[in-house]
Design a protein around this motif. Structure first.
Motif, PDB file in Angstrom:
ATOM      1  N   LYS A   1       4.083 -15.811  37.966  1.00 34.52           N
ATOM      2  CA  LYS A   1       2.814 -15.797  38.689  1.00 34.52           C
ATOM      3  C   LYS A   1       2.494 -14.380  39.113  1.00 34.52           C
ATOM      4  CE  LYS A   1       0.404 -18.135  42.404  1.00 34.52           C
ATOM      5  NZ  LYS A   1       0.464 -19.061  43.518  1.00 34.52           N
ATOM      6  N   CYS A   2       1.200 -14.082  39.087  1.00 33.75           N
ATOM      7  CA  CYS A   2       0.759 -12.749  39.471  1.00 33.75           C
ATOM      8  C   CYS A   2       0.203 -12.782  40.900  1.00 33.75           C
ATOM      9  CB  CYS A   2      -0.304 -12.290  38.485  1.00 33.75           C
ATOM     10  SG  CYS A   2      -0.847 -10.626  38.786  1.00 33.75           S
ATOM     11  N   PHE A   3       0.619 -11.834  41.710  1.00 31.06           N
ATOM     12  CA  PHE A   3       0.099 -11.728  43.072  1.00 31.06           C
ATOM     13  C   PHE A   3      -0.691 -10.434  43.175  1.00 31.06           C
ATOM     14  CE2 PHE A   3       3.600 -14.561  43.096  1.00 31.06           C
ATOM     15  CZ  PHE A   3       3.293 -15.527  44.045  1.00 31.06           C
ATOM     16  N   ASN A   4      -1.996 -10.570  43.285  1.00 34.82           N
ATOM     17  CA  ASN A   4      -2.874  -9.410  43.272  1.00 34.82           C
ATOM     18  C   ASN A   4      -3.215  -9.009  44.701  1.00 34.82           C
ATOM     19  OD1 ASN A   4      -5.583  -8.117  43.440  1.00 34.82           O
ATOM     20  ND2 ASN A   4      -5.350  -8.113  41.219  1.00 34.82           N
ATOM     21  N   VAL A   5      -2.737  -7.829  45.092  1.00 34.04           N
ATOM     22  CA  VAL A   5      -2.912  -7.401  46.468  1.00 34.04           C
ATOM     23  C   VAL A   5      -4.398  -7.213  46.804  1.00 34.04           C
ATOM     24  CG1 VAL A   5      -2.411  -5.552  48.115  1.00 34.04           C
ATOM     25  CG2 VAL A   5      -0.607  -6.422  46.627  1.00 34.04           C
ATOM     26  N   GLY A   6      -5.178  -6.778  45.820  1.00 34.33           N
ATOM     27  CA  GLY A   6      -6.617  -6.609  46.034  1.00 34.33           C
ATOM     28  C   GLY A   6      -7.257  -7.891  46.535  1.00 34.33           C
ATOM     29  N   ALA A   7      -6.817  -9.012  45.959  1.00 38.10           N
ATOM     30  CA  ALA A   7      -7.394 -10.293  46.369  1.00 38.10           C
ATOM     31  C   ALA A   7      -7.048 -10.590  47.828  1.00 38.10           C
ATOM     32  CB  ALA A   7      -6.869 -11.406  45.465  1.00 38.10           C
ATOM     33  N   TYR A   8      -5.824 -10.257  48.232  1.00 42.20           N
ATOM     34  CA  TYR A   8      -5.428 -10.454  49.632  1.00 42.20           C
ATOM     35  C   TYR A   8      -6.241  -9.557  50.546  1.00 42.20           C
ATOM     36  CZ  TYR A   8      -1.423 -13.339  48.374  1.00 42.20           C
ATOM     37  OH  TYR A   8      -0.625 -14.355  47.918  1.00 42.20           O
ATOM     38  N   ARG A   9      -6.466  -8.323  50.101  1.00 43.99           N
ATOM     39  CA  ARG A   9      -7.250  -7.395  50.906  1.00 43.99           C
ATOM     40  C   ARG A   9      -8.678  -7.928  51.100  1.00 43.99           C
ATOM     41  NH1 ARG A   9     -10.850  -4.487  48.634  1.00 43.99           N
ATOM     42  NH2 ARG A   9      -9.572  -3.885  46.835  1.00 43.99           N
ATOM     43  N   ARG A  10      -9.234  -8.415  49.995  1.00 43.36           N
ATOM     44  CA  ARG A  10     -10.600  -8.929  50.090  1.00 43.36           C
ATOM     45  C   ARG A  10     -10.680 -10.134  51.019  1.00 43.36           C
ATOM     46  NH1 ARG A  10     -10.820  -6.742  44.961  1.00 43.36           N
ATOM     47  NH2 ARG A  10      -9.725  -8.485  44.013  1.00 43.36           N
TER      48      ARG A  10
ATOM     49  N   ASP B   1       4.071 -14.107  50.313  1.00 49.24           N
ATOM     50  CA  ASP B   1       3.737 -15.283  49.506  1.00 49.24           C
ATOM     51  C   ASP B   1       4.603 -15.358  48.253  1.00 49.24           C
ATOM     52  OD1 ASP B   1       1.940 -16.130  51.293  1.00 49.24           O
ATOM     53  OD2 ASP B   1       0.165 -15.894  50.004  1.00 49.24           O
ATOM     54  N   MET B   2       4.849 -14.194  47.666  1.00 54.44           N
ATOM     55  CA  MET B   2       5.650 -14.180  46.441  1.00 54.44           C
ATOM     56  C   MET B   2       7.063 -14.682  46.736  1.00 54.44           C
ATOM     57  SD  MET B   2       6.857 -11.114  43.946  1.00 54.44           S
ATOM     58  CE  MET B   2       5.315 -10.611  43.281  1.00 54.44           C
ATOM     59  N   MET B   3       7.646 -14.201  47.804  1.00 57.19           N
ATOM     60  CA  MET B   3       9.010 -14.620  48.127  1.00 57.19           C
ATOM     61  C   MET B   3       9.050 -16.125  48.391  1.00 57.19           C
ATOM     62  SD  MET B   3      10.836 -12.058  47.675  1.00 57.19           S
ATOM     63  CE  MET B   3      10.076 -10.630  46.910  1.00 57.19           C
ATOM     64  N   LYS B   4       8.016 -16.593  49.066  1.00 59.74           N
ATOM     65  CA  LYS B   4       7.926 -18.033  49.330  1.00 59.74           C
ATOM     66  C   LYS B   4       7.857 -18.796  48.004  1.00 59.74           C
ATOM     67  CE  LYS B   4       5.384 -18.758  53.280  1.00 59.74           C
ATOM     68  NZ  LYS B   4       3.982 -18.882  53.735  1.00 59.74           N
ATOM     69  N   TRP B   5       7.065 -18.230  47.096  1.00 61.72           N
ATOM     70  CA  TRP B   5       6.898 -18.859  45.784  1.00 61.72           C
ATOM     71  C   TRP B   5       8.216 -18.896  45.023  1.00 61.72           C
ATOM     72  CZ3 TRP B   5       7.293 -16.147  41.040  1.00 61.72           C
ATOM     73  CH2 TRP B   5       6.905 -16.864  39.904  1.00 61.72           C
ATOM     74  N   PHE B   6       8.975 -17.829  45.079  1.00 60.82           N
ATOM     75  CA  PHE B   6      10.274 -17.805  44.405  1.00 60.82           C
ATOM     76  C   PHE B   6      11.142 -18.964  44.886  1.00 60.82           C
ATOM     77  CE2 PHE B   6       9.849 -13.196  43.172  1.00 60.82           C
ATOM     78  CZ  PHE B   6      10.144 -13.368  41.839  1.00 60.82           C
TER      79      PHE B   6
ATOM     80  N   GLU C   1       8.834 -22.740  44.839  1.00 57.75           N
ATOM     81  CA  GLU C   1       8.383 -23.234  43.544  1.00 57.75           C
ATOM     82  C   GLU C   1       9.277 -22.783  42.399  1.00 57.75           C
ATOM     83  OE1 GLU C   1       4.085 -23.015  42.988  1.00 57.75           O
ATOM     84  OE2 GLU C   1       3.973 -22.616  45.141  1.00 57.75           O
ATOM     85  N   ASN C   2      10.501 -22.380  42.733  1.00 51.30           N
ATOM     86  CA  ASN C   2      11.446 -21.941  41.706  1.00 51.30           C
ATOM     87  C   ASN C   2      10.857 -20.904  40.766  1.00 51.30           C
ATOM     88  OD1 ASN C   2      13.637 -23.565  42.496  1.00 51.30           O
ATOM     89  ND2 ASN C   2      12.597 -25.336  41.577  1.00 51.30           N
ATOM     90  N   GLY C   3      10.200 -19.928  41.351  1.00 55.40           N
ATOM     91  CA  GLY C   3       9.618 -18.871  40.523  1.00 55.40           C
ATOM     92  C   GLY C   3      10.695 -18.093  39.797  1.00 55.40           C
ATOM     93  N   VAL C   4      10.346 -17.595  38.631  1.00 54.69           N
ATOM     94  CA  VAL C   4      11.311 -16.803  37.864  1.00 54.69           C
ATOM     95  C   VAL C   4      10.848 -15.355  37.711  1.00 54.69           C
ATOM     96  CG1 VAL C   4      12.534 -16.577  35.681  1.00 54.69           C
ATOM     97  CG2 VAL C   4      12.147 -18.836  36.635  1.00 54.69           C
ATOM     98  N   VAL C   5       9.588 -15.181  37.339  1.00 54.31           N
ATOM     99  CA  VAL C   5       9.049 -13.820  37.256  1.00 54.31           C
ATOM    100  C   VAL C   5       7.772 -13.747  38.084  1.00 54.31           C
ATOM    101  CG1 VAL C   5       8.139 -12.016  35.755  1.00 54.31           C
ATOM    102  CG2 VAL C   5      10.018 -13.439  34.960  1.00 54.31           C
ATOM    103  N   GLY C   6       7.822 -12.979  39.160  1.00 56.90           N
ATOM    104  CA  GLY C   6       6.634 -12.751  39.966  1.00 56.90           C
ATOM    105  C   GLY C   6       6.126 -11.351  39.683  1.00 56.90           C
TER     106      GLY C   6
END
Lengths: 459, 543
Positions: free
Chosen positions: A45-54, A88-93, A96-101
């Motif tokens: 999953k991709c976490f885009n910081v720009g989206a969080y900023r917006r 959020d990414m760490m939570k996702w790992f 949701e058993n994330g493998v590549v963030g």
């Protein structure tokens, strides 16, 4: 009934930390990696910081000065956006058993990267920094053009303002930008792409998974080209509702085969009608028969394009399967992606064998692939980023030519019907009857993916 | 080469990737006479090294344990994972490439050239490594005169000698390109000075051959020490030497040569050359002028996963219940016995080497967090959390997803050994012939039986797979295997083992179908810089 789950990548979890100034193609690379890995069933999953900023700062207030390193308020917002994304990414790992963030942001300063590193390490996640570094002005301008026409920051903004403002924003970032350094960062896992792969530094790749990501990124190119997909013409097995087998085309199937060259020409358009295509088929008779009237010299057979192997159910109708293996029949409907036919294959198995094909497709130019329903669903899912739980339920009708035009940020899809009737081979969930009803809401949502896919891809 | 070159290049463009399904044409053009042969009397016979025990020909039908990676490949050679063949013999539209190594002795150049040759040949790229040392040994009057290694030696005899051996070596490479449809020549030499490298680059450029350098640098002394030990033990330079003397001599050679070695990319002239800096055996890879396409990308992918292997790969067959392909029964009584005997044989064998994988971890703990929780300082990074086989002293098992192979591993599972199930390791799908015997096939499908005999590697029965299909499917696993430094035990059907063995021992596709793995033996493959070796371990009857 998937008896055994297959752990494909051991227990390695990777956080790909993008690094680079704005307009260096970071988001494009990030998106492609996510698409490729998700398709391989590697949860990413991709976490885009720009989206969080917006989300934090109302859009109206934003112009380049927000990114001035001396702008304390801006700085604070940007840091909290980045923190929120990482959290959020760490939570996702974990959840949701994330493998590549993938952390898609400029991450342009050592201090910030150090922080990410610590958080990753504390969570037993391997950080891999992926920097796109570029001083080729033409490339940067091209990217700026793409960004300002697609970035949510410049929606409804005047074009020349957008360009000017964006250039100013880059200037501000340049003031504090610290590139990945061979000496300082010697202990980190990092990849530095210099001027779109003309020079690459690969430092401390620690796992096969990381090497796969790097290899994939190295093979990407953005030449304009198209991919056409078609199922074989209607087969004799299709007529009787049997699956698998190696049947010949039906009379209507042959009509489609004869019609196909014209469809392709129409799709190419007048100015490109001499474009030379390469035809890929499976090793089964029905795809080769379908390709037999195409005037192109290059026709290749791939075993990897053969239809999903239904094992013991090969040659049966869905009704027969339901009668003979009622539990299997239900299990397949419950999880069609994972279900492996007795002695046969699952959708996941197809994806594994298709992988060399996908790498080859990334590298190739104009290709027409004539293959089978399940394989086509998988290839289509790769290009259109269709989630696993939906891809096996997509409706891909017979006697239809699909055209994919991969673009930087999306893939444009169009389809042409040959106007030759054929049976429907679409099976909805929970029934052994073929054909598309208008009742089942889930199925109709899924099977319309193809019609909605241009919007889907831009999502 | 001249005009012919563009033709063959175009031909490949026309045929494209995968264009003509591979067909074996065994006697179509006959075997060529060797034009760059090493086998004249003055040159070493590479096929037999290092086990120069007088075994000249690999026996194809058994596991004689001789690595085929140095074997000369004729122009009709077809590799196990080759996707297509072309008239020119070259693949991937990549033209002719010289991969030239550079680096001081003890930097693993020979290992690198041999393992790259193995991988590229497997992919179907006609590759051969040319070790300058072989030419030196074949020509030198006194093999180990250190003066020979000093680039700036004032002795004109030394210069003349160097020129001569380089010329011989390059001449063989050119013959390989021109007459044997060779695509990649790997030039294994120190190449200490920029002018040597630039000369080579220019010479090959005129001949339409692309040169890419891989410079092996080592900043971690422990790697050099390891390589020195290896060289003193197994380098052909030290045949019949006492180990201590060999070690001393080799370190002296490195010491003398070191001040003269000049790193790549520091002179203006070298800046236009394509080169890869390969530091500490994969710790860092730097690609310069790297827009060279798919084939070299593959090479880099390989480099990212290439490790100096300390452990062995063990092959064991899964218990054969002679079941139908589609069936998935559990182990029967005899199978359970086999599983126990197999497990205990391996465990004892590995314990004898002083390794302790089976002694601790009585309880399986595969959980990463658990595993890592003990290391308190989270900034310490080695090894990567959760990666398999990073440690030289590790043991991992791979099996297929079939119930019987999984059950075979249960004794290991109890010891907390990592067990990975891979769908790619399922046996070759026999298709419509199921588990018919050869006689039954001959009787029921006489026409296809003929074809099978003609090309057992590529023949695919309807709805089934060929060995070739398996090889393509297994490629990702091969790279994962290359990456793992420790021991791996692979329990799989013999069709799969044949293909993996074919990779590790560089078999051609003609050999693979006729390999034979007896049920009561485990095969161990050991890694060596110059060649791999295999041996059999009989499975003991404990129960």
């Amino acid at each position: 009934m998937p008896v055994y789950s297959i752990s494909h990548i051991e227990n390695v979890r990777v956080c790909v930390v993008m690094v680079g100034l704005p307009a260096r193609g970071k988001s494009l690379i990030a998106q492609k990696i996510v698409r490729y890995l998700s398709w391989l069933s590697i949860n990413s999953k991709c976490f885009n910081v720009g989206a969080y900023r917006r989300a934090l700062v109302s859009e109206k207030g934003i112009d380049a000065t927000f990114f001035d390193p001396r702008n304390k308020v801006g700085l604070e917002y940007r840091e909290s956006a980045a923190d929120a994304a990482i959290e959020d990414m760490m939570k996702w790992f974990v959840e949701e058993n994330g493998v590549v963030g993938i952390l898609d942001a400029t991450n342009s300063q050592v201090e910030r990267r150090e922080r990410i590193l610590q958080i990753c390490r504390a969570n037993y996640i391997e950080p891999m920094f992926l920097e796109s570094w570029c001083d080729d002005q033409a490339l940067i301008l091209q990217n700026i053009f793409d960004v300002k026409t697609t970035s949510p920051d410049y929606v409804n903004k005047d074009e020349s303002f957008a360009t000017h403002d964006f250039l100013q924003r880059i200037k501000y970032y340049e003031e504090t930008y610290q590139t990945m350094d061979k000496v300082r960062d010697v202990d980190l896992t990092f990849v530095k792409l210099i001027n779109v792969n003309s020079q690459i530094i690969i430092n401390r790749i620690e796992s096969y998974l990381e090497s796969r990501i790097v290899y994939y990124v190295m093979n990407l190119h953005i030449k304009p080209r198209c991919i056409w997909l078609s199922r074989h013409g209607e087969s004799e097995y299709n007529l009787t509702g049997r699956i698998g087998g190696d049947a010949n085309l039906s009379e209507r199937g042959w009509r489609y085969a004869k019609r196909l060259p014209e469809l392709v020409l129409n799709s190419l358009g007048e100015e490109n009608k001499h474009t030379n295509l390469t035809i890929w088929t499976s090793t089964l008779a029905r795809t080769q028969q379908t390709a037999s009237f195409l005037p192109y010299k290059k026709k290749l057979q791939w075993k990897a394009l053969d239809e999903l192997d239904a094992g013991e159910c090969d040659g049966m109708t869905y009704e027969e399967i339901e009668a003979k293996f009622p539990e299997d029949f239900k299990a397949r409907d419950d999880n069609k992606y994972e279900y492996r036919y007795r002695g046969g294959e699952s959708y996941r198995d197809i994806v594994i064998r298709l992988e060399p094909i996908i790498m080859e497709l990334e590298r190739q130019e104009n290709i027409l692939i004539i293959t089978h329903q399940a394989v086509l669903r998988c290839i289509y899912a790769y290009f259109m980023n269709v989630p696993q739980e939906e891809s096996p339920w997509m409706s891909i009708p017979l006697h239809t030519l699909i055209k994919l035009e991969p673009r930087a940020y999306s893939t444009i899809v169009s389809q042409m019907k040959a106007d030759i009737p054929a049976v429907s081979t679409y099976k909805e969930r929970g029934t052994s009857q073929l054909g598309e009803s208008s009742i089942s809401s889930y199925a109709s949502k899924s099977r319309d993916l193809i019609n909605n896919s241009s919007s889907l891809a831009k999502k | 080469m001249g005009s012919g070159e563009s033709d063959s290049y175009d031909l490949e463009l026309v045929h494209g990737f995968g264009s003509s399904p591979i067909q074996r044409s065994p006697s179509a053009s006959g075997r060529r006479t060797k034009r760059w042969s090493f086998h004249d009397s003055s040159k070493p016979n590479l096929v037999d090294l290092p086990s120069s025990s007088g075994v000249n020909q690999r026996r194809l039908s058994d596991l004689s344990g001789i690595d085929g990676v140095h074997k000369e490949i004729d122009s009709n050679h077809v590799s196990p994972a080759q996707l297509y063949s072309t008239e020119s013999g070259r693949l991937f539209h990549a033209g002719k490439i010289c991969i030239s190594l550079a680096g001081l002795p003890g930097r693993g150049k020979t290992h690198l050239s041999v393992s790259l040759t193995r991988y590229l040949r497997w992919l179907g790229v006609k590759t051969h490594s040319f070790h300058l040392g072989d030419y030196r040994r074949a020509s030198a009057e006194d093999d180990i005169d250190h003066d020979l290694f000093i680039p700036s030696s004032t002795d004109p005899k030394v210069h003349k000698f160097r020129r001569k051996i380089v010329k011989n070596c390059i001449n063989d490479m050119l013959n390989f390109f021109q007459n044997d449809k060779g695509q990649v020549a790997i030039y294994d030499a120190v190449n200490a000075l920029p002018e040597y490298r630039v000369d080579l680059y220019k010479k090959f450029k005129e001949l339409n051959i692309q040169t890419i350098f891989i410079e092996s640098l080592v900043t971690d002394n422990s790697i050099v020490l390891k390589n020195m030990k290896e060289a003193a033990k197994s380098s052909p330079d030290y045949n019949n030497w006492n180990y201590e003397e060999a070690y001393r001599d080799y370190s002296e050679r490195i010491r003398i040569l070191t001040p003269f070695y000049q790193e790549m990319g520091l002179t203006e002239e070298e800046k236009e050359i394509s080169y890869v800096k390969f530091t500490n055996f994969g710790e860092r890879i730097e690609l310069h002028n790297s827009n060279y396409g798919y084939l070299i990308n593959k090479v880099v992918f390989f480099l990212m996963n290439s490790r100096i292997k300390v452990g062995s790969v063990y092959f064991a067959r899964c218990y054969n219940n002679s079941v139908e392909y589609a069936d998935d029964p559990p182990l029967d009584e005899a199978g359970k016995k086999y599983a126990e005997n197999l497990s205990r044989t391996i465990m004892d064998y590995i314990r004898e080497q002083g390794k302790t994988h089976f002694d601790e971890n009585e309880e399986a703990s595969e959980n990463v967090t658990q595993m890592k929780e003990s290391s308190s300082s989270s900034l310490e990074r080695v090894p990567a959390a959760g990666a398999d086989g990073v440690d030289e002293n590790s043991f991992v098992i791979w099996t297929s997803v079939k119930r019987r192979t999984i059950e075979t591993t249960k004794h290991f599972a109890r010891k907390g050994i990592k067990i990975r199930h891979r769908i790619q390791l399922s046996q070759k799908n026999p298709g419509k012939v199921g588990n018919m015997t050869q006689e039954e096939i001959a009787k029921n499908f006489p026409g296809e039986y003929e074809q099978l005999l003609g090309d057992p590697y590529h023949h695919r029965f309807s709805r089934g797979e060929s060995y070739h299909d398996l090889a393509i499917k297994l490629e990702p696993l091969i790279l994962e295997m290359e990456r793992m430094s420790g021991d791996i035990l692979i329990i799989a059907d013999d069709t799969v083992l044949k293909v993996l063995y074919g990779y590790l021992m560089a078999c051609s596709c003609y050999d693979i179908p006729s390999l034979h793995f007896p049920m009561n033996e485990i095969i161990e493959i050991k890694f060596n810089a110059y060649s791999n070796s295999s041996k059999t371990i009989p499975i003991k009857n404990y129960v």
